[in-house]
Design an enzyme around this catalytic site. Structure first.
Site, mmCIF file in Angstrom:
data_model
loop_
_atom_site.group_PDB
_atom_site.id
_atom_site.type_symbol
_atom_site.label_atom_id
_atom_site.label_comp_id
_atom_site.label_asym_id
_atom_site.label_seq_id
_atom_site.Cartn_x
_atom_site.Cartn_y
_atom_site.Cartn_z
ATOM 1 N N GLY A 130 0.809 -1.299 -0.024
ATOM 2 C CA GLY A 130 -0.186 0.007 -0.039
ATOM 3 C C GLY A 130 0.783 1.177 0.168
ATOM 4 N N HIS A 153 4.475 2.740 -8.323
ATOM 5 C CA HIS A 153 3.806 1.583 -8.447
ATOM 6 C C HIS A 153 2.641 1.915 -9.656
ATOM 7 C CE1 HIS A 153 4.346 1.472 -3.914
ATOM 8 N NE2 HIS A 153 4.400 0.191 -4.235
ATOM 9 N N PHE A 163 11.471 7.263 -5.711
ATOM 10 C CA PHE A 163 10.110 7.095 -5.062
ATOM 11 C C PHE A 163 9.995 5.837 -3.939
ATOM 12 C CE2 PHE A 163 8.490 9.813 -8.422
ATOM 13 C CZ PHE A 163 7.478 10.618 -7.757
ATOM 14 N N ARG A 175 8.521 5.207 2.043
ATOM 15 C CA ARG A 175 9.092 5.693 3.449
ATOM 16 C C ARG A 175 9.518 7.266 3.298
ATOM 17 N NH1 ARG A 175 10.512 1.431 6.924
ATOM 18 N NH2 ARG A 175 9.961 -0.658 6.122
#
Length: 285
Positions: free
Chosen positions: A31, A37, A186, A189
């Site tokens: 997530g 992503h 990217f 965290r």
């Protein structure tokens, strides 16, 4: 977009798709989705008919409970992104669904050498958690393709090893690291970084590039001095270094001038945030 939370429902859906001879792709995530992503989702559409994205914050791969609990959870935002990107199935299981008897005594998958060196030495047990959940997802979803970013390079090699040695009929497709304009990779965290740290963080990738350029310029003959100077520069700018070294890109063995393809792997702390990055390079003859 079909949101599935139960294994038995997922299994039935996958069997229906298999009967229809659909080509299935899997993107496993924890997530807190970002541009990296999204680029994986876009890439996947070239290969597959049905895209499954899993969202599961896996407790087995965290070193401590505090780190697990503070991991960013942005499910409503994630679902909006997945819907916009036309994802077919989102698998969002609870921990009790994946580990009904808890994860501490769960059967696990381990890649002996690769999971214990470099990052694995700094984070004991981390890669066992990764390979175990990936193995479970592969069994449940039976994808033809699975997609991963190259930022987690050691993890990528380990997953490829699992696929090869456990005979999974799955093709692993990797995507080069997606970066901000500053060069910072990217990462979920990055949200832990404060404003000052966000300004400093791009220095990591700049240092990686400078280090590699110097290694290439000297044909690898002054590598120890070059790496030491790079580490000193990072430390001077507030970074705490865990890993900053060059390895064989195929095996992760220590650097040798005879290596054809090398990779600089970096893992550093900036404040309370752990940043990882890497870059491949070829030494001139």
């Amino acid at each position: 977009m079909n949101i599935i939370k139960k294994i038995n429902i997922l299994y039935k859906e996958i069997q229906l798709l298999k009967k229809k001879q659909k080509i299935i792709g899997l993107i496993p995530t924890m997530g807190n989705l970002h541009e990296g992503h999204i680029q994986l989702m876009l890439l996947s559409k070239k290969y597959i008919d049905i895209l499954v994205v899993s969202i599961f914050i896996n407790p087995m791969q965290f070193e401590n409970l505090l780190d697990f609990k503070k991991y960013p959870k942005t499910l409503s935002k994630d679902l909006k992104i997945l819907k916009k990107e036309n994802v077919d199935i989102v698998f969002i299981p609870k921990i009790s669904e994946i580990y009904p008897n808890g994860f501490k005594k769960h059967t696990y998958i381990q890649v002996p050498k690769l999971s214990k060196i470099i990052e694995g030495q700094s984070r004991p047990g981390h890669f066992i958690g990764v390979t175990t959940i990936i193995g479970k997802l592969f069994n449940l979803i039976q994808p033809n393709f699975s997609f991963f970013g190259e930022k987690d390079y050691q993890q990528l090699l380990i997953i490829k090893t699992v696929v090869k040695e456990l005979n999974y009929p799955i093709k692993i497709i990797s995507l080069p690291t997606i970066r901000l304009k500053t060069g910072l990779a990217f990462s979920s965290r990055n949200k832990y970084l404060n404003n000052l740290e966000l300004k400093k963080a791009p220095l990591l990738y700049k240092t990686i590039n400078t280090t590699i350029n110097n290694i290439i310029h000297t044909k690898g003959k002054k590598i120890n001095t070059i790496i030491l100077n790079s580490k000193k520069n990072l430390i001077k700018n507030g970074f705490l270094i865990d890993i900053f070294n060059v390895y064989n890109a195929k095996t992760l063995d220590n650097f040798s001038i005879k290596n054809k393809i090398n990779i600089l792997l970096a893992s550093v702390w900036l404040g309370k945030t752990r940043l990882i990055d890497n870059k491949k390079f070829i030494l001139p003859n």
